[in-house]
Design an enzyme around this catalytic site. Structure first.
Site, PDB file in Angstrom:
ATOM      1  N   GLY A  57       6.658   4.934   8.474  1.00 55.88           N
ATOM      2  CA  GLY A  57       5.816   6.134   8.501  1.00 55.88           C
ATOM      3  C   GLY A  57       5.903   6.820   9.850  1.00 55.88           C
ATOM      4  O   GLY A  57       6.920   6.722  10.552  1.00 55.88           O
ATOM      5  N   LYS A  88       0.876  -1.182   0.000  1.00 56.16           N
ATOM      6  CA  LYS A  88       0.000   0.000   0.000  1.00 56.16           C
ATOM      7  C   LYS A  88       0.907   1.224   0.000  1.00 56.16           C
ATOM      8  O   LYS A  88       1.440   1.625   1.019  1.00 56.16           O
ATOM      9  CB  LYS A  88      -0.868  -0.021   1.272  1.00 56.16           C
ATOM     10  CG  LYS A  88      -2.223   0.636   1.129  1.00 56.16           C
ATOM     11  CD  LYS A  88      -2.183   2.111   0.805  1.00 56.16           C
ATOM     12  CE  LYS A  88      -1.927   2.976   2.011  1.00 56.16           C
ATOM     13  NZ  LYS A  88      -1.722   4.410   1.649  1.00 56.16           N
ATOM     14  N   GLU A 101       9.421   1.266  11.132  1.00 54.34           N
ATOM     15  CA  GLU A 101      10.506   2.229  10.920  1.00 54.34           C
ATOM     16  C   GLU A 101       9.856   3.596  10.982  1.00 54.34           C
ATOM     17  O   GLU A 101       9.152   3.994  10.062  1.00 54.34           O
ATOM     18  CB  GLU A 101      11.191   1.951   9.583  1.00 54.34           C
ATOM     19  CG  GLU A 101      12.582   2.497   9.515  1.00 54.34           C
ATOM     20  CD  GLU A 101      12.631   3.873   8.903  1.00 54.34           C
ATOM     21  OE1 GLU A 101      12.521   4.869   9.679  1.00 54.34           O
ATOM     22  OE2 GLU A 101      12.774   3.969   7.677  1.00 54.34           O
ATOM     23  N   GLU A 108      10.194  15.849  15.966  1.00 52.19           N
ATOM     24  CA  GLU A 108      10.591  15.682  14.568  1.00 52.19           C
ATOM     25  C   GLU A 108       9.848  16.709  13.711  1.00 52.19           C
ATOM     26  O   GLU A 108       8.620  16.718  13.680  1.00 52.19           O
ATOM     27  CB  GLU A 108      10.237  14.269  14.109  1.00 52.19           C
ATOM     28  CG  GLU A 108      10.725  13.977  12.715  1.00 52.19           C
ATOM     29  CD  GLU A 108      10.407  12.560  12.264  1.00 52.19           C
ATOM     30  OE1 GLU A 108       9.286  12.081  12.539  1.00 52.19           O
ATOM     31  OE2 GLU A 108      11.273  11.947  11.620  1.00 52.19           O
ATOM     32  N   CYS A 115      13.334  10.123   7.488  1.00 53.58           N
ATOM     33  CA  CYS A 115      13.269   9.632   8.878  1.00 53.58           C
ATOM     34  C   CYS A 115      14.626   9.781   9.545  1.00 53.58           C
ATOM     35  O   CYS A 115      14.716  10.108  10.720  1.00 53.58           O
ATOM     36  CB  CYS A 115      12.902   8.155   8.908  1.00 53.58           C
ATOM     37  SG  CYS A 115      11.481   7.762   7.916  1.00 53.58           S
TER      38      CYS A 115
HETATM   39  P1  ADP Z   1       3.440  10.522   6.934  1.00 49.66           P
HETATM   40  O1  ADP Z   1       3.323  11.401   8.114  1.00 49.66           O
HETATM   41  O2  ADP Z   1       4.827  10.297   6.451  1.00 49.66           O
HETATM   42  O3  ADP Z   1       2.423  10.748   5.863  1.00 49.66           O
HETATM   43  P2  ADP Z   1       1.869   8.277   7.769  1.00 49.66           P
HETATM   44  O4  ADP Z   1       2.233   7.396   8.914  1.00 49.66           O
HETATM   45  O5  ADP Z   1       0.662   9.116   7.875  1.00 49.66           O
HETATM   46  O6  ADP Z   1       3.181   9.108   7.525  1.00 49.66           O
HETATM   47  O7  ADP Z   1       1.763   7.452   6.417  1.00 49.66           O
HETATM   48  C1  ADP Z   1       2.614   6.366   6.106  1.00 49.66           C
HETATM   49  C2  ADP Z   1       1.792   5.305   5.393  1.00 49.66           C
HETATM   50  O8  ADP Z   1       0.806   4.833   6.292  1.00 49.66           O
HETATM   51  C3  ADP Z   1       1.039   5.814   4.154  1.00 49.66           C
HETATM   52  O9  ADP Z   1       1.012   4.788   3.174  1.00 49.66           O
HETATM   53  C4  ADP Z   1      -0.349   6.060   4.712  1.00 49.66           C
HETATM   54  O10 ADP Z   1      -1.354   5.978   3.722  1.00 49.66           O
HETATM   55  C5  ADP Z   1      -0.471   4.921   5.693  1.00 49.66           C
HETATM   56  N1  ADP Z   1      -1.474   5.153   6.741  1.00 49.66           N
HETATM   57  C6  ADP Z   1      -1.925   6.329   7.222  1.00 49.66           C
HETATM   58  N2  ADP Z   1      -2.889   6.136   8.144  1.00 49.66           N
HETATM   59  C7  ADP Z   1      -3.047   4.798   8.272  1.00 49.66           C
HETATM   60  C8  ADP Z   1      -3.862   3.956   9.083  1.00 49.66           C
HETATM   61  N3  ADP Z   1      -4.737   4.455   9.951  1.00 49.66           N
HETATM   62  N4  ADP Z   1      -3.725   2.619   8.951  1.00 49.66           N
HETATM   63  C9  ADP Z   1      -2.831   2.084   8.094  1.00 49.66           C
HETATM   64  N5  ADP Z   1      -2.047   2.825   7.294  1.00 49.66           N
HETATM   65  C10 ADP Z   1      -2.134   4.164   7.375  1.00 49.66           C
END
Ligand code: ADP
Length: 478
Positions: free
Chosen positions: A227, A174, A249, A380, A283
């Site tokens: 993320g 995803k 990570e 951060e 990161c």
């Molecule tokens: P960033 O702040 O770098 O956007 P996120 O943690 O929001 O980091 O996003 C990292 C990944 O996690 C993306 O692919 C995002 O679509 C996905 N993501 C965001 N929210 C959720 C969630 N509730 N459950 C699973 N995946 C998620």
């Protein structure tokens, strides 16, 4: 306008309800492509396809050497199409072209590394009593979920999917809703390189829809997540609910320590690059520089000269920094800059003239001296902001470096061999660089965090162990 559907079981599939997401250029806000807005239905189809590929399809029967050959072919195809993929990555993420080229080189290198490693993961033989022969087999988890961010889609695809496929897992990826076009492209190339359908499925969509559905799906065996710490916690909670493993990570507030005997000619450009690379949206960005008090003025002045010379422009201008990824990121960085109003601003870079109105630009900034408890020294930013802090001695340097909730990477600059070892061992971080920082993408080097930066290791050979588990088989031969 380019449109990309999900890739499920080797076929392009639109979202069942036909919905799409517009992919915007961070440089000017234009829509550069649309992708399917996948959700629970697409995730379910992708997980089923992956399970089938493992259990009844040709993929599950491939020998390790064959999986390795497919990855090696992917490396060759990515290299042959380097220019085109770099352009796509630059436009999608807003990266300066030079950065995007490096990222595609790293992607090819991950595929090369894991292609070569696939048939070199040996198990164990354990001496046990007298009449037993015990062997440990390294087996894939099964269906692995890969939820990845927008900052380095191509590189993170390489390190995560590359390692998982090398070990024989079937993957559901995803990508982030803000950038991930190269992932779709490379997943399609994988089919051309002979990867059987279902071995790698891509579901595009929003985090709270496709991402949440994937992390909670009851037929996945492992999650690899890169993320934010907040979503990392949600992922680990979802994994815990089904008692499956995950690697996280997450973020960092990584320190670079500069002792008075450091080779500054070598250190300064690396220190600057460690925070401006990808606009600070990394990161492992080196977002704190800790400087021995006796040389603080000198080092801060020389860093300030370099910061003043930095230029920000569109990805195509290929300057020192590109735009931030989206409006939320721009606002986040602006909020931190607002909170820095009480700090001495040592230098800031400049925007190129006549930048497009719809882009998300932020100039790089250097602040110092910054108190250890200040939000900018603790949280951060995920933007091009470097804070400088003085330290009196080695003990204080280590205390400050370790004094945040994070622990991803650290760098230390000194010519004193004993100090190199002492300090490297005391720093609480997953990776420590001595007289360097984040060299060459670090494909071969195990990478991951401690504390709020996460757990588990990606990259290098170590990732192959993360994407597998050991089965012990004990034969009694009487
Ligand atoms: P960033 O702040 O770098 O956007 P996120 O943690 O929001 O980091 O996003 C990292 C990944 O996690 C993306 O692919 C995002 O679509 C996905 N993501 C965001 N929210 C959720 C969630 N509730 N459950 C699973 N995946 C998620």
């Amino acid at each position: 306008m380019r449109h990309h559907d999900c890739l499920i079981d080797g076929l392009e599939q639109p979202a069942a309800d036909g919905r799409t997401i517009e992919m915007l250029s961070p440089s000017d806000g234009r829509t550069i492509a649309t992708v399917a807005r996948g959700g629970a239905a697409e995730v379910d189809a992708a997980v089923r396809a992956a399970r089938q590929a493992l259990e009844t399809g040709p993929y599950g029967r491939l020998a390790a050497v064959e999986r390795g050959r497919i990855l090696s072919r992917m490396a060759a195809v990515v290299t042959a199409r380097h220019a085109e993929l770099a352009e796509l990555e630059a436009e999608d993420c807003g990266k300066p072209m030079a950065q995007a080229k490096t990222d595609i080189t790293c992607l090819a290198r991950y595929l090369e590394f894991y292609g070569g490693a696939a048939d070199k993961v040996h198990g164990l033989q354990i001496p046990f009593l007298g009449d037993w022969l015990v062997t440990g087999l390294r087996e894939p988890h099964g269906v692995t979920a890969h939820i990845i961010p927008w900052n380095y889609p191509a590189q993170i695809f390489g390190r995560s999917v590359g390692a998982a496929l090398a070990m024989g897992n079937a993957c559901v990826l995803k990508p982030a809703e803000d950038a991930g076009l190269t992932c779709l492209e490379v997943a399609r190339l994988a089919l051309e390189c002979g990867l059987p359908p279902g071995a790698l499925n891509v579901v595009t969509g929003y985090g709270e829809e496709a991402g949440a559905a994937l992390s909670k799906h009851d037929d996945i065996d492992f999650i690899s997540f890169t993320g934010s710490p907040e979503i990392g916690t949600a992922i680990q909670t979802a994994a815990a609910q089904r008692t499956i493993g995950c690697t996280l990570e997450l973020g960092g507030k990584s320190a670079q320590l500069v002792f008075a005997d450091a080779d500054l000619e070598k250190a300064l450009p690396v220190i600057v690059n460690a925070i401006i690379q990808n606009g600070g949206q990394t990161c492992s960005a080196g977002s704190r520089v800790l400087i021995e008090a006796s040389v603080f003025e000198q080092v801060a002045t020389r860093l300030a000269e370099r910061f003043s010379a930095l230029r920000v422009g569109t990805h195509a201008m290929d300057l020192d920094l590109g735009p931030l990824i989206n409006r939320q990121q721009e606002e986040r960085v602006r909020r931190f800059v607002g909170r820095a109003a009480d700090l001495p601003l040592l230098a800031e870079g400049r925007l190129a003239p006549d930048l497009p109105a719809g882009g998300h630009y932020a100039v790089p900034r250097l602040y110092g001296p910054v108190p250890a408890g200040h939000a900018l020294a603790q949280e951060e930013v995920f933007g091009p902001v470097l804070v400088a802090m003085p330290f009196q001695d080695e003990a204080e340097a280590v205390r400050l470096a370790n004094g945040t909730a994070f622990g991803l990477v650290a760098g230390l600059w000194t010519r004193d061999g004993g100090r190199q070892m002492r300090v490297a061992r005391r720093l609480r971080a997953g990776q420590v660089y001595v007289n360097g920082y984040g060299a060459g993408g670090g494909i071969e080097l195990p990478f991951g965090g401690v504390k709020r930066s996460g757990h588990g290791r990606e990259k290098g050979f170590e990732a192959l162990y993360e994407f597998s588990q050991l089965k012990t088989i004990a034969f009694n031969h009487g």
